[in-house]
Design an enzyme around this catalytic site. Structure first.
Site, PDB file in Angstrom:
ATOM      1  N   SER A   1       0.793  -1.240   0.000  1.00  0.00           N
ATOM      2  CA  SER A   1       0.000   0.000   0.000  1.00  0.00           C
ATOM      3  C   SER A   1       0.822   1.286   0.000  1.00  0.00           C
ATOM      4  O   SER A   1       2.006   1.299   0.339  1.00  0.00           O
ATOM      5  CB  SER A   1      -0.984   0.048   1.169  1.00  0.00           C
TER       6      SER A   1
ATOM      7  N   SER B   1      -2.276  -3.989  -2.813  1.00  0.00           N
ATOM      8  CA  SER B   1      -1.763  -2.668  -2.449  1.00  0.00           C
ATOM      9  C   SER B   1      -2.930  -1.689  -2.304  1.00  0.00           C
ATOM     10  O   SER B   1      -3.625  -1.396  -3.271  1.00  0.00           O
ATOM     11  CB  SER B   1      -0.793  -2.167  -3.533  1.00  0.00           C
TER      12      SER B   1
ATOM     13  N   ASP C   1      -4.034   1.797  -2.172  1.00  0.00           N
ATOM     14  CA  ASP C   1      -3.419   3.061  -2.570  1.00  0.00           C
ATOM     15  C   ASP C   1      -4.457   4.186  -2.555  1.00  0.00           C
ATOM     16  O   ASP C   1      -5.397   4.187  -3.353  1.00  0.00           O
ATOM     17  CB  ASP C   1      -2.800   2.912  -3.959  1.00  0.00           C
TER      18      ASP C   1
END
Length: 391
Positions: free
Chosen positions: A257, A295, A297
């Site tokens: 992330s 991830s 984001d």
């Protein structure tokens, strides 16, 4: 003779190892690396946005605690009573960011923005709520939308231990300053990894010329993601033989992330703040990220302009606010791209090698080797290159 040769070889190897260990760390610009064309603010940090402060608490203990908390405070008043316009852009939603739905619904934030690790997010939110309820003027408050972002630092940190406490939250807020911001292995970036190397906290800013409004845009990132590192177009990750999909399998961590926090003193509506937040993703791709499945984001953007603060209670039915027109947003878009990209690189340039849980070690970006690659691809300001030498 053979034994003597072995000793000499060992001495040479140790010499180079010592040289690498003592490699001078610094921000990207310290080594002649410039992103974009716009000038920076005084500190080249998110705190160049007037009134904004940043505080951090770093937790490092034993062989497995490598974590912390970072607090971004938009202004020095009571943020609940004087909210600021805000928006969130979700690049990839594999994350546990707290407070997102109310930001999207109402277009404002009413607490500092805190960053930490994934499993500590609820504990940090609880400490933040305690802090807000205790502020003078909030005695009758019965609802608080705590804004907490996170990345997973479990590769180096005992994340299951949930070591960040409410006291650590208060310590980070109390330490908040409007001056320079510590970067690398600090606060919420203590145990993070980025593009195959040590990640961390990074920040940068851009100042628009007076003819384009004279506004400041500041960015702070918590980097913990994978991909193939690229700097000013140079394939650094490939040249350093450290990138996702490289053999052996799983040698490079790709999930984890990234939190991107964007501040500006430009008077912007929540709608245009969301447009601003989207542009940070250009920088995310420029450095070689692609938002892997795991991830999370997120980009959160807010305006600190005093004219656009939103009172918690008002006798007026209507609010008076100013806003930069759509046709004048492009310079701000450019500023956020440049500042985000430089903040990400600063997080890596300032990070240092770290050994964490189960003896795992993540190396920092090797600066001298990186600079040689950048020179090879004409990606440096050569007159500043001598600053790259090791101690």
């Amino acid at each position: 003779m053979s034994k003597r040769y072995s000793l000499v070889a060992l001495a040479i190897m140790l010499f180079f190892q010592m040289g690498n260990a003592q490699e001078k760390r610094g921000r990207a610009r310290d080594f002649g690396l410039q992103i974009g064309i716009l000038p920076t603010g005084t500190h080249n940090a998110i705190t160049d946005v007037p009134g904004l402060s940043v505080g951090q608490k770093t937790l490092m203990a034993g062989d497995s605690i490598r974590t912390g908390v970072t607090a971004i405070i938009p202004h020095q008043g009571n943020l609940f009573q004087e909210k600021v316009p805000a928006a969130v852009y979700v690049g990839n939603g594999f994350g546990k960011m707290m407070g997102i739905s109310q930001i999207q619904e109402l277009g404002n934030i009413e607490t500092p923005i805190l960053l930490t690790n994934t499993l500590n997010a609820p504990i940090v939110a609880n400490g933040l709520i305690d802090y807000m309820l205790a502020l003078p003027g909030n005695e009758r408050v019965k609802s608080v939308n705590a804004v907490v972002g996170e990345t997973n630092d479990g590769g180096l940190n005992d994340i299951r231990g949930r070591h960040v406490s409410a006291d650590d939250v208060l310590a980070a807020i109390a330490a908040a300053s409007t001056g320079p911001v510590a970067e690398g292995n600090v606060g919420a970036g203590t145990g993070t990894e980025c593009l195959g190397f040590k990640g961390g906290i990074g920040t940068a800013s851009r100042k628009l010329p007076a003819s384009r409004g004279g506004y400041t845009v500041g960015v702070l990132v918590q980097t913990n993601f994978g991909g193939v590192l690229s700097i000013n177009g140079a394939p650094v990750g490939r040249e350093l033989h450290n990138f996702y999909m490289q053999e052996p399998k799983e040698a490079h961590k790709v999930d984890g992330s990234c939190m991107i926090v964007i501040a500006t003193d430009a008077p912007l509506s929540a709608r245009n703040l969301e447009r601003l937040a989207k542009r940070s993703y250009i920088a995310f791709g420029n450095v070689g990220a692609f938002s892997s499945n795991g991830s999370g984001d997120y980009s959160i953007a807010f305006s600190t302009n005093p004219k656009n603060r939103i009172p918690h209670e008002s006798d007026s039915i209507e609010l008076n606010a100013t806003s930069v027109g759509n046709d004048y947003m492009s310079p701000l878009f450019m500023a956020v791209w440049e500042a985000t990209e430089e903040a990400i690189l600063n997080s890596m340039f300032m990070a240092e090698d770290m050994k964490g849980i189960r003896g795992r070690t993540v190396r920092a970006l090797p600066i001298a080797e990186t600079l040689r690659i950048l020179k090879k691809y004409n990606a440096l300001e050569y007159d500043k290159l001598p600053k790259a030498v090791s101690k």
